[in-house]
Design a protein around this motif. Structure first.
Motif, PDB file in Angstrom:
ATOM      1  N   ASP A  71      26.821 -47.818  53.660  1.00  0.00           N
ATOM      2  CA  ASP A  71      27.759 -47.082  52.804  1.00  0.00           C
ATOM      3  C   ASP A  71      28.623 -48.096  52.071  1.00  0.00           C
ATOM      4  N   SER A  72      29.220 -47.664  50.964  1.00  0.00           N
ATOM      5  CA  SER A  72      30.207 -48.524  50.308  1.00  0.00           C
ATOM      6  C   SER A  72      31.569 -48.289  50.953  1.00  0.00           C
ATOM      7  N   ILE A  73      32.492 -49.169  50.665  1.00  0.00           N
ATOM      8  CA  ILE A  73      33.869 -48.970  51.140  1.00  0.00           C
ATOM      9  C   ILE A  73      34.410 -47.673  50.536  1.00  0.00           C
ATOM     10  N   MET A  74      34.064 -47.413  49.282  1.00  0.00           N
ATOM     11  CA  MET A  74      34.499 -46.168  48.630  1.00  0.00           C
ATOM     12  C   MET A  74      33.965 -44.952  49.389  1.00  0.00           C
ATOM     13  N   GLN A  75      32.689 -44.933  49.720  1.00  0.00           N
ATOM     14  CA  GLN A  75      32.107 -43.805  50.456  1.00  0.00           C
ATOM     15  C   GLN A  75      32.769 -43.645  51.817  1.00  0.00           C
ATOM     16  N   THR A  76      33.098 -44.763  52.430  1.00  0.00           N
ATOM     17  CA  THR A  76      33.778 -44.728  53.727  1.00  0.00           C
ATOM     18  C   THR A  76      35.151 -44.081  53.572  1.00  0.00           C
ATOM     19  N   ALA A  77      35.864 -44.463  52.516  1.00  0.00           N
ATOM     20  CA  ALA A  77      37.197 -43.902  52.283  1.00  0.00           C
ATOM     21  C   ALA A  77      37.113 -42.390  52.044  1.00  0.00           C
ATOM     22  N   LEU A  78      36.167 -41.967  51.217  1.00  0.00           N
ATOM     23  CA  LEU A  78      36.035 -40.527  50.934  1.00  0.00           C
ATOM     24  C   LEU A  78      35.655 -39.763  52.199  1.00  0.00           C
ATOM     25  N   ALA A  79      34.763 -40.333  52.984  1.00  0.00           N
ATOM     26  CA  ALA A  79      34.304 -39.654  54.202  1.00  0.00           C
ATOM     27  C   ALA A  79      35.440 -39.433  55.186  1.00  0.00           C
ATOM     28  N   HIS A  80      36.477 -40.261  55.086  1.00  0.00           N
ATOM     29  CA  HIS A  80      37.601 -40.153  56.014  1.00  0.00           C
ATOM     30  C   HIS A  80      38.881 -39.686  55.311  1.00  0.00           C
ATOM     31  N   SER A  81      38.721 -39.136  54.096  1.00  0.00           N
ATOM     32  CA  SER A  81      39.856 -38.567  53.346  1.00  0.00           C
ATOM     33  C   SER A  81      41.025 -39.544  53.223  1.00  0.00           C
ATOM     34  N   ILE A  82      40.696 -40.795  52.876  1.00  0.00           N
ATOM     35  CA  ILE A  82      41.734 -41.804  52.680  1.00  0.00           C
ATOM     36  C   ILE A  82      42.412 -41.571  51.328  1.00  0.00           C
ATOM     37  N   ASP A  83      43.728 -41.452  51.330  1.00  0.00           N
ATOM     38  CA  ASP A  83      44.470 -41.281  50.084  1.00  0.00           C
ATOM     39  C   ASP A  83      44.325 -42.525  49.201  1.00  0.00           C
ATOM     40  N   GLY A  84      44.267 -42.318  47.901  1.00  0.00           N
ATOM     41  CA  GLY A  84      44.314 -43.439  46.970  1.00  0.00           C
ATOM     42  C   GLY A  84      42.964 -43.864  46.428  1.00  0.00           C
ATOM     43  N   ILE A  85      41.871 -43.354  46.991  1.00  0.00           N
ATOM     44  CA  ILE A  85      40.532 -43.636  46.464  1.00  0.00           C
ATOM     45  C   ILE A  85      39.984 -42.323  45.910  1.00  0.00           C
ATOM     46  N   PHE A  86      39.728 -42.293  44.597  1.00  0.00           N
ATOM     47  CA  PHE A  86      39.297 -41.044  43.965  1.00  0.00           C
ATOM     48  C   PHE A  86      37.818 -41.074  43.586  1.00  0.00           C
ATOM     49  N   ALA A  87      37.352 -42.205  43.098  1.00  0.00           N
ATOM     50  CA  ALA A  87      35.923 -42.384  42.808  1.00  0.00           C
ATOM     51  C   ALA A  87      35.372 -41.327  41.867  1.00  0.00           C
ATOM     52  N   GLU A  88      36.025 -41.176  40.736  1.00  0.00           N
ATOM     53  CA  GLU A  88      35.633 -40.128  39.790  1.00  0.00           C
ATOM     54  C   GLU A  88      34.206 -40.271  39.281  1.00  0.00           C
ATOM     55  N   CYS A  89      33.694 -41.483  39.199  1.00  0.00           N
ATOM     56  CA  CYS A  89      32.336 -41.658  38.672  1.00  0.00           C
ATOM     57  C   CYS A  89      31.275 -41.676  39.771  1.00  0.00           C
ATOM     58  N   GLY A  90      31.707 -41.535  40.996  1.00  0.00           N
ATOM     59  CA  GLY A  90      30.749 -41.473  42.101  1.00  0.00           C
ATOM     60  C   GLY A  90      30.121 -42.804  42.466  1.00  0.00           C
ATOM     61  N   GLY A  91      30.703 -43.889  42.004  1.00  0.00           N
ATOM     62  CA  GLY A  91      30.196 -45.212  42.395  1.00  0.00           C
ATOM     63  C   GLY A  91      29.364 -45.887  41.327  1.00  0.00           C
ATOM     64  N   ALA A  92      29.409 -45.361  40.107  1.00  0.00           N
ATOM     65  CA  ALA A  92      28.599 -45.908  39.013  1.00  0.00           C
ATOM     66  C   ALA A  92      29.303 -47.032  38.251  1.00  0.00           C
ATOM     67  N   MET A  93      30.447 -47.492  38.777  1.00  0.00           N
ATOM     68  CA  MET A  93      31.219 -48.569  38.149  1.00  0.00           C
ATOM     69  C   MET A  93      31.634 -48.183  36.722  1.00  0.00           C
ATOM     70  N   MET A  94      32.092 -46.945  36.589  1.00  0.00           N
ATOM     71  CA  MET A  94      32.480 -46.424  35.280  1.00  0.00           C
ATOM     72  C   MET A  94      33.900 -45.859  35.258  1.00  0.00           C
ATOM     73  N   CYS A  95      34.696 -46.040  36.325  1.00  0.00           N
ATOM     74  CA  CYS A  95      35.992 -45.350  36.309  1.00  0.00           C
ATOM     75  C   CYS A  95      37.177 -46.187  36.819  1.00  0.00           C
ATOM     76  N   ALA A  96      36.963 -47.071  37.758  1.00  0.00           N
ATOM     77  CA  ALA A  96      38.023 -47.891  38.374  1.00  0.00           C
ATOM     78  C   ALA A  96      39.015 -47.069  39.198  1.00  0.00           C
ATOM     79  N   THR A  97      38.669 -45.811  39.515  1.00  0.00           N
ATOM     80  CA  THR A  97      39.564 -45.019  40.373  1.00  0.00           C
ATOM     81  C   THR A  97      39.257 -45.243  41.858  1.00  0.00           C
ATOM     82  N   CYS A  98      38.468 -46.254  42.131  1.00  0.00           N
ATOM     83  CA  CYS A  98      38.208 -46.652  43.517  1.00  0.00           C
ATOM     84  C   CYS A  98      38.833 -48.032  43.761  1.00  0.00           C
ATOM     85  N   HIS A  99      39.771 -48.395  42.891  1.00  0.00           N
ATOM     86  CA  HIS A  99      40.423 -49.708  42.943  1.00  0.00           C
ATOM     87  C   HIS A  99      41.145 -49.928  44.276  1.00  0.00           C
TER      88      HIS A  99
END
Ligand code: FES
Length: 104
Positions: free
Chosen positions: A22-50
């Motif tokens: 998994d990516s760190i982003m997927q890990t954050a979403l799976a555990h409902s971590i605040d602050g990671i939004f991942a609007e593009c789903g991991g396609a490196m098109m949004c920077a909301t997983c900063h």
């Protein structure tokens, strides 16, 4: 499995079990971590997983990742990374990921 600790801007932290592959982003979403939004789903098109990671084990950002980081709404630092671009491995056990201050 690797344990990853997410630290909020106020210092609150949460340590979770991350699945290898998994990516760190997927890990954050799976555990409902605040602050990671991942609007593009991991396609490196949004920077909301900063996030900020000060750990050599994650390597350095690719050129494309650096370009996308310039679009991040929150403060970009030398340790800025896109969490969707870092894959969890057992070797990352104990990694600490800092979340940016939310933009109002
Ligand atoms: Fe969009 Fe990472 S999820 S750039």
């Amino acid at each position: 499995m690797a344990k990853i600790t997410f630290v909020q801007p106020d210092g609150a932290s949460q340590t979770v079990e991350a699945r290898e592959g998994d990516s760190i982003m997927q890990t954050a979403l799976a555990h409902s971590i605040d602050g990671i939004f991942a609007e593009c789903g991991g396609a490196m098109m949004c920077a909301t997983c900063h996030c900020y990671i000060d750990d050599d084990r994650t390597g350095s950002a690719s050129e494309g990742e650096e370009d996308m980081l310039e679009c991040a709404e929150d403060e970009v630092r030398g340790t800025s990374r896109l969490s969707c671009q870092i894959t969890v491995t057992e070797g990352l056990d104990g990694l600490v990921v800092h979340l940016p201050v939310p933009v109002e």
